[in-house]
Write a protein that holds these residues in place. Structure first.
Motif, PDB file in Angstrom:
ATOM      1  N   LEU A   1       3.247 -15.923 -12.170  1.00 45.14           N
ATOM      2  CA  LEU A   1       1.870 -16.241 -12.542  1.00 45.14           C
ATOM      3  C   LEU A   1       1.374 -15.328 -13.656  1.00 45.14           C
ATOM      4  CD1 LEU A   1       0.355 -16.946  -9.016  1.00 45.14           C
ATOM      5  CD2 LEU A   1       0.919 -18.609 -10.795  1.00 45.14           C
ATOM      6  N   THR A   2       1.751 -14.064 -13.603  1.00 43.47           N
ATOM      7  CA  THR A   2       1.376 -13.130 -14.663  1.00 43.47           C
ATOM      8  C   THR A   2       1.996 -13.556 -15.988  1.00 43.47           C
ATOM      9  OG1 THR A   2       1.122 -11.297 -13.115  1.00 43.47           O
ATOM     10  CG2 THR A   2       1.507 -10.726 -15.428  1.00 43.47           C
TER      11      THR A   2
ATOM     12  N   ALA B   1      -2.697 -12.515  -1.896  1.00 46.11           N
ATOM     13  CA  ALA B   1      -2.606 -11.168  -2.463  1.00 46.11           C
ATOM     14  C   ALA B   1      -2.838 -10.114  -1.380  1.00 46.11           C
ATOM     15  CB  ALA B   1      -3.613 -10.999  -3.597  1.00 46.11           C
TER      16      ALA B   1
ATOM     17  N   ARG C   1       0.160 -16.554 -17.285  1.00 50.83           N
ATOM     18  CA  ARG C   1      -1.150 -16.187 -17.804  1.00 50.83           C
ATOM     19  C   ARG C   1      -1.034 -15.543 -19.176  1.00 50.83           C
ATOM     20  NH1 ARG C   1      -2.483 -12.877 -14.182  1.00 50.83           N
ATOM     21  NH2 ARG C   1      -2.416 -10.959 -15.367  1.00 50.83           N
TER      22      ARG C   1
ATOM     23  N   SER D   1      -6.648 -14.878  -3.170  1.00 54.01           N
ATOM     24  CA  SER D   1      -6.991 -13.581  -2.570  1.00 54.01           C
ATOM     25  C   SER D   1      -6.333 -13.364  -1.211  1.00 54.01           C
ATOM     26  CB  SER D   1      -8.504 -13.412  -2.467  1.00 54.01           C
ATOM     27  OG  SER D   1      -9.068 -14.415  -1.656  1.00 54.01           O
TER      28      SER D   1
ATOM     29  N   ALA E   1      -7.867 -17.285 -15.059  1.00 51.08           N
ATOM     30  CA  ALA E   1      -7.836 -16.531 -13.806  1.00 51.08           C
ATOM     31  C   ALA E   1      -7.129 -17.323 -12.704  1.00 51.08           C
ATOM     32  CB  ALA E   1      -9.251 -16.180 -13.370  1.00 51.08           C
ATOM     33  N   ARG E   2      -6.978 -18.614 -12.917  1.00 52.97           N
ATOM     34  CA  ARG E   2      -6.267 -19.431 -11.924  1.00 52.97           C
ATOM     35  C   ARG E   2      -4.791 -19.061 -11.863  1.00 52.97           C
ATOM     36  NH1 ARG E   2      -7.488 -25.466 -12.973  1.00 52.97           N
ATOM     37  NH2 ARG E   2      -6.058 -25.614 -11.236  1.00 52.97           N
ATOM     38  N   PHE E   3      -4.293 -18.334 -12.838  1.00 53.03           N
ATOM     39  CA  PHE E   3      -2.897 -17.897 -12.833  1.00 53.03           C
ATOM     40  C   PHE E   3      -2.777 -16.571 -12.087  1.00 53.03           C
ATOM     41  CE2 PHE E   3      -2.413 -20.566 -16.773  1.00 53.03           C
ATOM     42  CZ  PHE E   3      -1.512 -21.450 -16.226  1.00 53.03           C
ATOM     43  N   ARG E   4      -3.390 -16.478 -10.937  1.00 53.74           N
ATOM     44  CA  ARG E   4      -3.318 -15.293 -10.083  1.00 53.74           C
ATOM     45  C   ARG E   4      -3.084 -15.755  -8.650  1.00 53.74           C
ATOM     46  NH1 ARG E   4      -5.028 -11.235 -13.260  1.00 53.74           N
ATOM     47  NH2 ARG E   4      -6.688 -11.580 -14.750  1.00 53.74           N
ATOM     48  N   LEU E   5      -2.542 -14.852  -7.841  1.00 53.66           N
ATOM     49  CA  LEU E   5      -2.379 -15.177  -6.430  1.00 53.66           C
ATOM     50  C   LEU E   5      -3.754 -15.385  -5.800  1.00 53.66           C
ATOM     51  CD1 LEU E   5       0.272 -12.582  -5.171  1.00 53.66           C
ATOM     52  CD2 LEU E   5       0.619 -15.007  -5.598  1.00 53.66           C
TER      53      LEU E   5
ATOM     54  N   ALA F   1       3.920 -13.664  -7.982  1.00 48.82           N
ATOM     55  CA  ALA F   1       2.915 -12.920  -8.754  1.00 48.82           C
ATOM     56  C   ALA F   1       3.426 -12.651 -10.167  1.00 48.82           C
ATOM     57  CB  ALA F   1       2.558 -11.621  -8.044  1.00 48.82           C
ATOM     58  N   ASP F   2       4.694 -12.288 -10.282  1.00 45.45           N
ATOM     59  CA  ASP F   2       5.287 -12.045 -11.603  1.00 45.45           C
ATOM     60  C   ASP F   2       5.269 -13.317 -12.455  1.00 45.45           C
ATOM     61  OD1 ASP F   2       5.779  -9.401 -10.972  1.00 45.45           O
ATOM     62  OD2 ASP F   2       7.930  -9.690 -10.610  1.00 45.45           O
TER      63      ASP F   2
END
Length: 69
Positions: free
Chosen positions: A57-58, A23, A61, A20, A14-18, A54-55
């Motif tokens: 990081l997605t 975001a 992930r 909060s 989950a660390r591979f997300r922006l 974001a792309d």
């Protein structure tokens, strides 16, 4: 030419997300644009950069999930 980068994968994917707050900022910019507001050049550049991040990081992930399978 190809480039290989070794990355230590965190146990928590989950660390591979922006974060909060980041975001939320991106969503705010996109909502304003969708509502018909014209973003400034700086805001457009910020939104584009955040979408690119974001792309990335997605992708990281998904690759990490695949590597663990």
């Amino acid at each position: 030419m190809s480039l290989t980068i070794d990355v230590d994968l965190p146990a928590d994917l989950a660390r591979f997300r922006l974060p909060s707050a980041v975001a939320s900022r991106l969503q705010s910019l996109l909502d304003r644009q969708d509502a018909g507001s014209v973003l400034t050049a700086d805001e457009r550049a910020e939104a584009e950069g955040l979408v690119d991040l974001a792309d990335l990081l997605t992708l990281l992930r998904l690759r990490a999930e695949r590597a663990r399978s």
